[in-house]
Design a protein around this motif. Structure first.
Motif, PDB file in Angstrom:
ATOM      1  N   GLU A   1     -10.298  -3.045  11.954  1.00 23.90           N
ATOM      2  CA  GLU A   1     -10.960  -4.084  11.166  1.00 23.90           C
ATOM      3  C   GLU A   1     -10.050  -5.273  10.886  1.00 23.90           C
ATOM      4  OE1 GLU A   1     -12.520  -2.359   7.645  1.00 23.90           O
ATOM      5  OE2 GLU A   1     -14.050  -1.173   8.682  1.00 23.90           O
TER       6      GLU A   1
ATOM      7  N   ASP B   1      -8.969   1.681   2.638  1.00 19.63           N
ATOM      8  CA  ASP B   1     -10.064   0.721   2.847  1.00 19.63           C
ATOM      9  C   ASP B   1      -9.858  -0.583   2.086  1.00 19.63           C
ATOM     10  OD1 ASP B   1     -11.328   2.464   4.533  1.00 19.63           O
ATOM     11  OD2 ASP B   1     -12.763   3.210   3.032  1.00 19.63           O
ATOM     12  N   ASP B   2      -8.999  -0.560   1.065  1.00 19.93           N
ATOM     13  CA  ASP B   2      -8.760  -1.759   0.265  1.00 19.93           C
ATOM     14  C   ASP B   2      -7.571  -2.581   0.752  1.00 19.93           C
ATOM     15  OD1 ASP B   2     -10.901  -1.147  -1.315  1.00 19.93           O
ATOM     16  OD2 ASP B   2      -9.724  -0.260  -2.941  1.00 19.93           O
TER      17      ASP B   2
ATOM     18  N   HIS C   1       0.848  -1.189   0.000  1.00 24.31           N
ATOM     19  CA  HIS C   1       0.000   0.000   0.000  1.00 24.31           C
ATOM     20  C   HIS C   1       0.883   1.237   0.000  1.00 24.31           C
ATOM     21  CE1 HIS C   1      -1.905   3.487   1.951  1.00 24.31           C
ATOM     22  NE2 HIS C   1      -2.975   3.105   1.278  1.00 24.31           N
TER      23      HIS C   1
ATOM     24  N   SER D   1      -6.951   4.084  11.493  1.00 23.98           N
ATOM     25  CA  SER D   1      -7.825   3.741  10.365  1.00 23.98           C
ATOM     26  C   SER D   1      -7.680   2.310   9.876  1.00 23.98           C
ATOM     27  CB  SER D   1      -7.562   4.695   9.197  1.00 23.98           C
ATOM     28  OG  SER D   1      -6.216   4.615   8.785  1.00 23.98           O
ATOM     29  N   VAL D   2      -6.550   1.664  10.189  1.00 19.70           N
ATOM     30  CA  VAL D   2      -6.281   0.336   9.628  1.00 19.70           C
ATOM     31  C   VAL D   2      -6.497  -0.792  10.635  1.00 19.70           C
ATOM     32  CG1 VAL D   2      -4.484  -1.149   8.646  1.00 19.70           C
ATOM     33  CG2 VAL D   2      -4.670   1.222   7.904  1.00 19.70           C
TER      34      VAL D   2
ATOM     35  N   LYS E   1      -7.582  -7.711   4.630  1.00 22.39           N
ATOM     36  CA  LYS E   1      -7.931  -7.971   6.030  1.00 22.39           C
ATOM     37  C   LYS E   1      -7.514  -9.353   6.495  1.00 22.39           C
ATOM     38  CE  LYS E   1     -11.935  -4.832   6.063  1.00 22.39           C
ATOM     39  NZ  LYS E   1     -11.728  -4.288   4.716  1.00 22.39           N
TER      40      LYS E   1
END
Length: 258
Positions: free
Chosen positions: A81, A53-54, A30, A77-78, A57
């Motif tokens: 999830e 968001d991509d 990323h 933010s990461v 996970k």
């Protein structure tokens, strides 16, 4: 073991290549810049994204190799999830607790070296300082670090900050002195490569003696005639001030017995 590397800068690039060489499975890169993410992903042979968001996970390890001031926002933010993952950052001056409250398992893998995207390094020789939120996480990070480095050292955040400060003094400031020297000889069209034997011997000396004992030159003797002449030759006022401050510091250190 699936690894996501967040960041495609100098360290992110070299660390990703070292992990690939060690047989580790990097599944995604990323970067905020899609072009940079793609370039590194093509070198690794994996997926890439520029959208937070991509980020996958399903990875076991997430390595954040980004600017120091970006780590906190990324953690917020990461991590939430991806609570099954182990989150690491690679910064020397950022505390491990930047992940606290965001991730269950986290830590640091800080390789102490100067990195450039286009210059490969031998990670086996690079000291890697590690820290973790738990004993289990520490062993996972140690296992990962030992795949690429022969010098893995456990080090807490406060000590690592001091290590990073010392690294800045030893590397970044020293390299800037090379640049100041380069500027002096550029005007005379003198090849800076002529100074490489001097630079290399300076580095070799501190392998067998302390930097204090290795110091030579007019600043140790505080030879004002030479120093005043050299400062007068410097057109840039800031460079003259750097010279003066360094001269005083070198002389004070040379005359201190502690």
């Amino acid at each position: 073991m699936k690894i996501v590397v967040i960041g495609s800068g100098n360290l992110g690039t070299q660390l990703s290549l070292a992990l690939k060489d060690a047989g580790k499975e990097i599944v995604q890169i990323h970067s905020r810049t899609e072009e940079h993410a793609k370039r590194l992903a093509d070198m690794i042979g994996c997926d890439y994204t520029s959208i937070v968001d991509d980020i996958r996970k399903d990875a076991e390890i997430y390595i954040m190799s980004v600017k120091d001031d970006a780590i906190s926002d990324l953690a917020a933010s990461v991590c939430h999830e991806r609570q099954n993952g182990l989150f690491l950052h690679t910064a020397g001056s950022v505390a491990m607790d930047v992940f606290k409250g965001h991730a269950k398992r986290y830590g640091v893998l800080y390789p102490m070296q100067t990195f450039s995207k286009t210059r490969r390094v031998d990670f086996r020789e690079i000291p890697c300082f590690i820290e973790a939120s738990s004993t289990q996480a520490l062993e996972e990070i140690r296992s990962l670090a030992e795949c690429i480095s022969e010098h893995v050292v456990e080090c807490d955040s406060e000590k690592r900050k001091k290590m990073h400060l010392a690294a800045v003094l030893a590397n970044n400031l020293t390299n800037h002195c090379y640049r100041l020297a380069e500027r002096v000889v550029e005007a005379e069209q003198i090849d800076f490569n002529l100074f490489l034997p001097l630079i290399e011997e300076t580095a070799r000396k501190v392998k067998s003696m302390s930097p204090k004992d290795a110091q030579t030159g007019p600043m140790v003797r505080y030879d004002r005639n030479v120093m005043d002449m050299q400062m007068a030759m410097l057109d840039n006022p800031r460079t003259r001030e750097i010279y003066r401050l360094m001269a005083e510091s070198i002389h004070e250190d040379a005359t201190t017995s502690i």
